[in-house]
Write a protein that holds these residues in place. Structure first.
Motif, PDB file in Angstrom:
ATOM      1  N   GLU A   1       0.814  -1.210   0.000  1.00 18.33           N
ATOM      2  CA  GLU A   1       0.000   0.000   0.000  1.00 18.33           C
ATOM      3  C   GLU A   1       0.851   1.265   0.000  1.00 18.33           C
ATOM      4  OE1 GLU A   1      -2.773  -0.015   3.176  1.00 18.33           O
ATOM      5  OE2 GLU A   1      -3.988  -1.646   2.358  1.00 18.33           O
ATOM      6  N   CYS A   2       1.965   1.245   0.736  1.00 22.70           N
ATOM      7  CA  CYS A   2       2.797   2.442   0.831  1.00 22.70           C
ATOM      8  C   CYS A   2       3.993   2.401  -0.107  1.00 22.70           C
ATOM      9  CB  CYS A   2       3.280   2.653   2.268  1.00 22.70           C
ATOM     10  SG  CYS A   2       4.365   1.364   2.889  1.00 22.70           S
ATOM     11  N   ALA A   3       4.231   1.275  -0.768  1.00 24.53           N
ATOM     12  CA  ALA A   3       5.352   1.156  -1.710  1.00 24.53           C
ATOM     13  C   ALA A   3       4.840   0.534  -3.004  1.00 24.53           C
ATOM     14  CB  ALA A   3       6.480   0.327  -1.093  1.00 24.53           C
ATOM     15  N   SER A   4       5.264  -0.688  -3.322  1.00 20.70           N
ATOM     16  CA  SER A   4       4.805  -1.356  -4.540  1.00 20.70           C
ATOM     17  C   SER A   4       5.172  -2.830  -4.483  1.00 20.70           C
ATOM     18  CB  SER A   4       5.459  -0.725  -5.779  1.00 20.70           C
ATOM     19  OG  SER A   4       6.852  -0.974  -5.783  1.00 20.70           O
ATOM     20  N   HIS A   5       4.537  -3.611  -5.347  1.00 16.04           N
ATOM     21  CA  HIS A   5       4.876  -5.031  -5.453  1.00 16.04           C
ATOM     22  C   HIS A   5       6.314  -5.204  -5.929  1.00 16.04           C
ATOM     23  CE1 HIS A   5       1.019  -6.930  -4.582  1.00 16.04           C
ATOM     24  NE2 HIS A   5       0.428  -5.964  -5.274  1.00 16.04           N
ATOM     25  N   ALA A   6       6.774  -4.310  -6.816  1.00 17.59           N
ATOM     26  CA  ALA A   6       8.138  -4.406  -7.340  1.00 17.59           C
ATOM     27  C   ALA A   6       9.160  -4.247  -6.221  1.00 17.59           C
ATOM     28  CB  ALA A   6       8.364  -3.350  -8.423  1.00 17.59           C
ATOM     29  N   GLU A   7       8.920  -3.283  -5.323  1.00 18.18           N
ATOM     30  CA  GLU A   7       9.848  -3.077  -4.214  1.00 18.18           C
ATOM     31  C   GLU A   7       9.822  -4.261  -3.253  1.00 18.18           C
ATOM     32  OE1 GLU A   7      10.209   1.077  -2.558  1.00 18.18           O
ATOM     33  OE2 GLU A   7       8.451   1.371  -3.840  1.00 18.18           O
ATOM     34  N   LEU A   8       8.662  -4.871  -3.101  1.00 21.36           N
ATOM     35  CA  LEU A   8       8.563  -6.058  -2.262  1.00 21.36           C
ATOM     36  C   LEU A   8       9.364  -7.207  -2.862  1.00 21.36           C
ATOM     37  CD1 LEU A   8       7.349  -7.324   0.241  1.00 21.36           C
ATOM     38  CD2 LEU A   8       5.291  -7.840  -1.076  1.00 21.36           C
ATOM     39  N   ASP A   9       9.262  -7.380  -4.183  1.00 18.43           N
ATOM     40  CA  ASP A   9      10.052  -8.411  -4.862  1.00 18.43           C
ATOM     41  C   ASP A   9      11.545  -8.143  -4.691  1.00 18.43           C
ATOM     42  OD1 ASP A   9       7.771  -9.681  -5.721  1.00 18.43           O
ATOM     43  OD2 ASP A   9       7.751  -8.730  -7.693  1.00 18.43           O
ATOM     44  N   ASP A  10      11.952  -6.875  -4.818  1.00 14.02           N
ATOM     45  CA  ASP A  10      13.366  -6.517  -4.658  1.00 14.02           C
ATOM     46  C   ASP A  10      13.863  -6.853  -3.250  1.00 14.02           C
ATOM     47  OD1 ASP A  10      13.557  -5.608  -7.246  1.00 14.02           O
ATOM     48  OD2 ASP A  10      13.301  -3.496  -6.732  1.00 14.02           O
ATOM     49  N   ALA A  11      13.000  -6.652  -2.245  1.00 13.36           N
ATOM     50  CA  ALA A  11      13.388  -6.937  -0.866  1.00 13.36           C
ATOM     51  C   ALA A  11      13.693  -8.414  -0.676  1.00 13.36           C
ATOM     52  CB  ALA A  11      12.277  -6.497   0.091  1.00 13.36           C
ATOM     53  N   ILE A  12      12.917  -9.284  -1.338  1.00 12.34           N
ATOM     54  CA  ILE A  12      13.150 -10.727  -1.250  1.00 12.34           C
ATOM     55  C   ILE A  12      14.461 -11.091  -1.946  1.00 12.34           C
ATOM     56  CG2 ILE A  12      12.258 -13.005  -1.864  1.00 12.34           C
ATOM     57  CD1 ILE A  12       9.456 -11.742  -1.900  1.00 12.34           C
TER      58      ILE A  12
END
Length: 221
Positions: A109-120
């Motif tokens: 909600e506050c970032a993006s799915h792409a940033e979540l993927d990058d974190a992994i």
């Protein structure tokens, strides 16, 4: 229970034991050896747990599984109540996500799915890549148990409550060596001649349908 013995998680355990000297510490054999190197544990009470053992804490049960992060092996706990299950991995399935969001849906909600993927990807690439085979084996062990995981709460990074299977599948893909086809052109230049060469190279790569990123070395030193 102690499932992480490095100072970023366990540096205050001696203070805890001063306040609760009769407390029982549930830990694996390797985990205890790690604590012994950092603390005087001679007066502490330990219960050494092995894969497959469980502990009832009332309405919940903890099922202990060996941690695939080999040099620091401890355990994972699966808390179960009825048909619910929450996975608490020590390091596998973690991510690097400097954020105040606690859960995956809040992060998106506050970032993006792409940033979540990058974190992994960042965590796996920097910490766990050498242990890919071990991670695959441990995920297979969990799947054989038939536990339906509703939530994954790792030691590092966000808690997965909306899509816990995503992080499992992402880790399996990386452990199996799957990667997106990409090219990085990293260069530096004195008289800009090398710099001019990167343009047709980049364009040729992109014309083939391959993602390409150009990085000038000097600003990133």
């Amino acid at each position: 229970m102690i499932n992480h013995i490095e100072p970023d998680h366990a540096s205050s355990i001696d203070k805890v034991m001063e306040l609760a000297p009769d407390a029982m510490i549930y830990i694996t054999e390797k985990g205890k050896k790690g604590l012994d190197r950092s603390f005087d544990t001679s007066k502490w009470k330990f219960k050494i747990v092995k894969t497959g053992e469980s502990l009832s804490i009332g309405k919940y049960n903890l099922l202990f599984l060996g941690d695939p992060h080999a040099p620091l092996a401890r355990f994972n706990g699966h808390v179960r109540q009825g048909g619910e299950a929450a996975d608490f991995p020590r390091t596998p399935l973690d991510s690097i996500s400097p954020t105040t969001a606690r859960f995956d849906d809040e992060f998106v909600e506050c970032a993006s799915h792409a940033e979540l993927d990058d974190a992994i990807v960042d965590y796996y690439a920097n910490i766990l890549m050498p242990f890919g085979k071990l991670i695959k084996n441990k995920i297979a062990d969990i799947q054989k148990l038939g536990i339906e995981i509703d939530m994954i709460a790792p030691d590092h990074g966000i808690i997965w409550r909306s899509s816990p299977q995503k992080v499992i599948q992402d880790y399996l893909a990386m452990a199996n060596g799957r990667a997106a086809l990409r090219v990085a052109i990293i260069y530096d230049t004195m008289w800009h001649s090398t710099e001019r060469m990167t343009i047709p190279l980049m364009q040729g790569i992109k014309d083939e349908g391959v993602d390409c990123k150009v990085i000038k070395l000097r600003p990133h030193r």
